[in-house]
Design a protein around this motif. Structure first.
Motif, PDB file in Angstrom:
ATOM      1  N   UNK A  22       0.713  -1.212   0.032  1.00 31.84           N
ATOM      2  CA  UNK A  22       0.107   0.141   0.060  1.00 31.84           C
ATOM      3  C   UNK A  22       0.832   1.224  -0.176  1.00 31.84           C
ATOM      4  N   UNK A  23       2.146   1.142  -0.129  1.00 31.17           N
ATOM      5  CA  UNK A  23       3.094   2.285  -0.233  1.00 31.17           C
ATOM      6  C   UNK A  23       2.876   2.981  -1.332  1.00 31.17           C
ATOM      7  N   UNK A  24       2.804   2.390  -2.488  1.00 31.64           N
ATOM      8  CA  UNK A  24       2.520   2.905  -3.923  1.00 31.64           C
ATOM      9  C   UNK A  24       1.411   2.664  -4.227  1.00 31.64           C
ATOM     10  N   UNK A  25       0.591   3.446  -5.257  1.00 30.03           N
ATOM     11  CA  UNK A  25      -0.384   3.561  -5.736  1.00 30.03           C
ATOM     12  C   UNK A  25      -0.122   3.781  -7.330  1.00 30.03           C
ATOM     13  N   UNK A  26      -0.356   2.820  -8.127  1.00 32.59           N
ATOM     14  CA  UNK A  26      -0.179   3.090  -9.649  1.00 32.59           C
ATOM     15  C   UNK A  26      -1.354   3.338 -10.586  1.00 32.59           C
ATOM     16  N   UNK A  27      -1.116   4.275 -11.192  1.00 33.76           N
ATOM     17  CA  UNK A  27      -2.435   4.926 -12.065  1.00 33.76           C
ATOM     18  C   UNK A  27      -2.059   4.086 -13.377  1.00 33.76           C
ATOM     19  N   UNK A  28      -2.718   2.768 -13.815  1.00 39.21           N
ATOM     20  CA  UNK A  28      -2.403   2.139 -14.959  1.00 39.21           C
ATOM     21  C   UNK A  28      -2.963   2.807 -16.213  1.00 39.21           C
ATOM     22  N   UNK A  29      -3.888   3.450 -16.157  1.00 41.92           N
ATOM     23  CA  UNK A  29      -4.289   4.298 -17.486  1.00 41.92           C
ATOM     24  C   UNK A  29      -3.177   5.232 -17.707  1.00 41.92           C
ATOM     25  N   UNK A  30      -2.670   5.910 -16.770  1.00 42.94           N
ATOM     26  CA  UNK A  30      -1.648   6.894 -17.224  1.00 42.94           C
ATOM     27  C   UNK A  30      -0.283   6.094 -17.742  1.00 42.94           C
ATOM     28  N   UNK A  31      -0.128   5.034 -17.021  1.00 43.99           N
ATOM     29  CA  UNK A  31       1.156   4.199 -17.375  1.00 43.99           C
ATOM     30  C   UNK A  31       1.063   3.705 -18.951  1.00 43.99           C
ATOM     31  N   UNK A  32      -0.291   3.364 -19.191  1.00 45.75           N
ATOM     32  CA  UNK A  32      -0.503   2.957 -20.700  1.00 45.75           C
ATOM     33  C   UNK A  32      -0.382   3.917 -21.738  1.00 45.75           C
ATOM     34  N   UNK A  33      -0.791   5.121 -21.166  1.00 48.21           N
ATOM     35  CA  UNK A  33      -0.871   6.342 -22.011  1.00 48.21           C
ATOM     36  C   UNK A  33       0.458   6.680 -22.357  1.00 48.21           C
ATOM     37  N   UNK A  34       1.193   6.885 -21.240  1.00 47.24           N
ATOM     38  CA  UNK A  34       2.815   7.115 -21.315  1.00 47.24           C
ATOM     39  C   UNK A  34       3.555   6.098 -22.331  1.00 47.24           C
TER      40      UNK A  34
END
Length: 155
Positions: free
Chosen positions: A93-105
């Protein structure tokens, strides 16, 4: 009908009618790399013996392969360890990943790489041609390098 055999012909057995081919002289004038790679075999062929070239190529190849192996292991350990720590941090729970932003990048990076790859193609082809010409001119030392490199990777 009976077939007739032609009358026997007399052949001359003079030794003067045959030309003697000296293979040692032919081999000196027509070396195998000249037939394969042309007459300009490069400076390494002219300066050093074949054994010296193979040893030089083998030693430098072994050193390069050994270093490549060690650096590769270190890089793989660092990247793998980083991914492992990232996964542990994500599950804790230390890191939250925004997968939509990762895919866009990632998609944006793919497009940029494709654009750059199309522009760099002539430069890469030129580099490949130069490397091929170097290998053709120095085939013995290059083959020694490849063998040494593979041995360096294995050790």
């Amino acid at each position: 009908m009976a077939t007739r055999n032609p009358p026997p012909q007399d052949y001359e057995s003079d030794d003067d009618s045959y030309e003697v081919l000296d293979l040692t002289e032919y081999a000196r004038r027509h070396q195998w790399w000249n037939r394969v790679f042309g007459h300009s075999s490069g400076p390494m062929v002219e300066k050093y013996s074949v054994a010296t070239q193979i040893v030089m190529g083998g030693v430098t190849g072994w050193c390069a392969g050994f270093l490549f192996q060690k650096v590769g292991k270190l890089a793989a350990t660092a990247v793998g360890g980083g991914f492992l720590l990232l996964q542990i941090a994500s599950h804790s729970g230390y890191v939250q990943i925004d997968w939509k932003r990762v895919e866009k990048d990632v998609n944006k990076a793919k497009r940029q790489i494709k654009k750059r790859a199309n522009k760099a193609a002539p430069e890469i082809n030129n580099l490949i041609e130069e490397a091929t010409e170097f290998i053709k001119q120095n085939i013995v030392i290059s083959s020694g390098f490849v063998g040494g490199f593979l041995l360096g990777l294995a050790s």
